[in-house]
Design a protein around this motif. Structure first.
Motif, PDB file in Angstrom:
ATOM      1  N   UNK A   8      -5.094   5.224   3.633  1.00 49.52           N
ATOM      2  CA  UNK A   8      -5.144   6.854   3.353  1.00 49.52           C
ATOM      3  C   UNK A   8      -5.996   7.113   2.988  1.00 49.52           C
ATOM      4  N   UNK A   9      -6.669   6.220   1.655  1.00 47.20           N
ATOM      5  CA  UNK A   9      -7.857   6.148   0.683  1.00 47.20           C
ATOM      6  C   UNK A   9      -7.653   7.774  -0.134  1.00 47.20           C
ATOM      7  N   UNK A  10      -6.098   7.639  -0.850  1.00 48.88           N
ATOM      8  CA  UNK A  10      -6.048   8.687  -1.654  1.00 48.88           C
ATOM      9  C   UNK A  10      -6.856   8.490  -3.342  1.00 48.88           C
ATOM     10  N   UNK A  11      -7.647   9.617  -3.108  1.00 46.44           N
ATOM     11  CA  UNK A  11      -7.893  10.085  -5.319  1.00 46.44           C
ATOM     12  C   UNK A  11      -6.997  10.322  -5.722  1.00 46.44           C
ATOM     13  N   UNK A  12      -6.222  11.129  -5.258  1.00 44.69           N
ATOM     14  CA  UNK A  12      -4.918  11.684  -6.048  1.00 44.69           C
ATOM     15  C   UNK A  12      -4.660   9.900  -7.283  1.00 44.69           C
ATOM     16  N   UNK A  13      -3.983  10.470  -8.492  1.00 43.87           N
ATOM     17  CA  UNK A  13      -3.383   9.095  -9.087  1.00 43.87           C
ATOM     18  C   UNK A  13      -1.736   8.478  -8.131  1.00 43.87           C
ATOM     19  N   UNK A  14      -1.722   7.548  -7.620  1.00 44.18           N
ATOM     20  CA  UNK A  14      -1.203   6.770  -7.477  1.00 44.18           C
ATOM     21  C   UNK A  14      -0.411   5.816  -8.022  1.00 44.18           C
ATOM     22  N   UNK A  15       0.680   5.309  -7.374  1.00 44.04           N
ATOM     23  CA  UNK A  15       0.715   4.262  -7.650  1.00 44.04           C
ATOM     24  C   UNK A  15      -0.049   2.692  -7.467  1.00 44.04           C
ATOM     25  N   UNK A  16      -1.063   3.121  -6.481  1.00 50.34           N
ATOM     26  CA  UNK A  16      -1.617   2.275  -6.313  1.00 50.34           C
ATOM     27  C   UNK A  16      -2.892   2.005  -6.725  1.00 50.34           C
ATOM     28  N   UNK A  17      -2.743   2.767  -7.615  1.00 47.56           N
ATOM     29  CA  UNK A  17      -3.778   2.928  -9.541  1.00 47.56           C
ATOM     30  C   UNK A  17      -3.827   1.934  -9.754  1.00 47.56           C
ATOM     31  N   UNK A  18      -2.776   1.352  -9.951  1.00 46.67           N
ATOM     32  CA  UNK A  18      -2.380  -0.210 -10.728  1.00 46.67           C
ATOM     33  C   UNK A  18      -1.891  -1.330  -9.656  1.00 46.67           C
ATOM     34  N   UNK A  19      -2.312  -0.890  -8.536  1.00 43.43           N
ATOM     35  CA  UNK A  19      -1.717  -1.953  -6.996  1.00 43.43           C
ATOM     36  C   UNK A  19       0.123  -2.586  -7.460  1.00 43.43           C
ATOM     37  N   UNK A  20       0.542  -1.425  -7.999  1.00 44.69           N
ATOM     38  CA  UNK A  20       2.640  -1.617  -7.882  1.00 44.69           C
ATOM     39  C   UNK A  20       3.165  -1.967  -6.952  1.00 44.69           C
ATOM     40  N   UNK A  21       2.802  -1.042  -5.431  1.00 44.07           N
ATOM     41  CA  UNK A  21       3.546  -1.899  -4.016  1.00 44.07           C
ATOM     42  C   UNK A  21       2.631  -3.003  -4.077  1.00 44.07           C
ATOM     43  N   UNK A  22       1.842  -3.664  -4.152  1.00 40.93           N
ATOM     44  CA  UNK A  22       1.437  -5.471  -3.475  1.00 40.93           C
ATOM     45  C   UNK A  22       2.191  -6.252  -5.041  1.00 40.93           C
ATOM     46  N   UNK A  23       2.120  -5.897  -6.035  1.00 39.71           N
ATOM     47  CA  UNK A  23       2.124  -6.742  -7.050  1.00 39.71           C
ATOM     48  C   UNK A  23       3.655  -7.400  -7.631  1.00 39.71           C
TER      49      UNK A  23
END
Length: 204
Positions: free
Chosen positions: A64-79
């Protein structure tokens, strides 16, 4: 002859029964078997599903290429997804092949995953409060409101799944720790000794 055969058969049956009782008794007193009785495989499958969901939702947020602050900012869903997958696989393997070494490795991964969940929960709660703030100030823009509602739902769902996984991992930590503690203590062993046939007993 028939009496001798029936007596020998009765003795063999009695010995087999005593052996089965002894095996069941020893298995029930072993801490590793007590750990297996708590179904770590079933709980491991559930944690594995949570991990797969985390990774898939992480890819969705990335696409989605979200520029909003999400948990993807520190790659939480992956690790965090990787931690859940590893813990799930370790629980399944330990349930199938219980050993003190595998239980120690599983316990270590459980603790690391719990610490990771605490970090992710704090960050996601911060993200949810941020989404609520943005949604309040952009209520006049329909597209922005819909986007914030979507992100709010995704992060809320991932937060809920993380809390569910936290409960399961804490239960596994408690069970594994109790089992490891029991293996380090002196375990009472009951030995059933039977006289070989042909030796008269005191009653005879």
């Amino acid at each position: 002859m028939e009496d001798t055969g029936s007596t020998a058969k009765a003795k063999t049956t009695a010995e087999d029964g005593n052996q089965q009782i002894s095996d069941k008794l020893l298995k029930s007193t072993k801490p590793l078997h007590r750990f297996v009785r708590n179904e770590p495989r079933s709980l491991g499958i559930v944690v594995l599903i949570f991990g797969c969901a985390e990774i898939l939702m992480g890819f969705q947020l990335h696409m989605a290429s979200e520029r909003t602050r999400t948990s993807l900012q520190i790659y939480i869903p992956f690790w965090q997804g990787v931690l859940f997958v590893v813990c799930g696989n370790l629980s399944i393997y330990t349930g199938l092949h219980p050993s003190k070494k595998m239980m120690t490795v599983s316990l270590s991964m459980y603790v690391v995953s719990v610490l990771g969940i605490l970090v992710s929960c704090i960050f996601r709660i911060h993200c949810l409060s941020y989404f609520r703030f943005i949604r309040y100030w952009s209520h006049h823009e329909e597209w922005a409101t819909m986007r914030m509602n979507l992100l709010y739902g995704i992060e809320g769902m991932l937060l809920t799944s993380s809390l569910c996984a936290l409960v399961l991992l804490i239960f596994l930590i408690v069970v594994a720790r109790m089992a490891l503690k029991s293996t380090n203590e002196n375990v009472q062993v009951i030995v059933l000794q039977g006289l070989p046939p042909g030796i008269p007993t005191a009653a005879n």
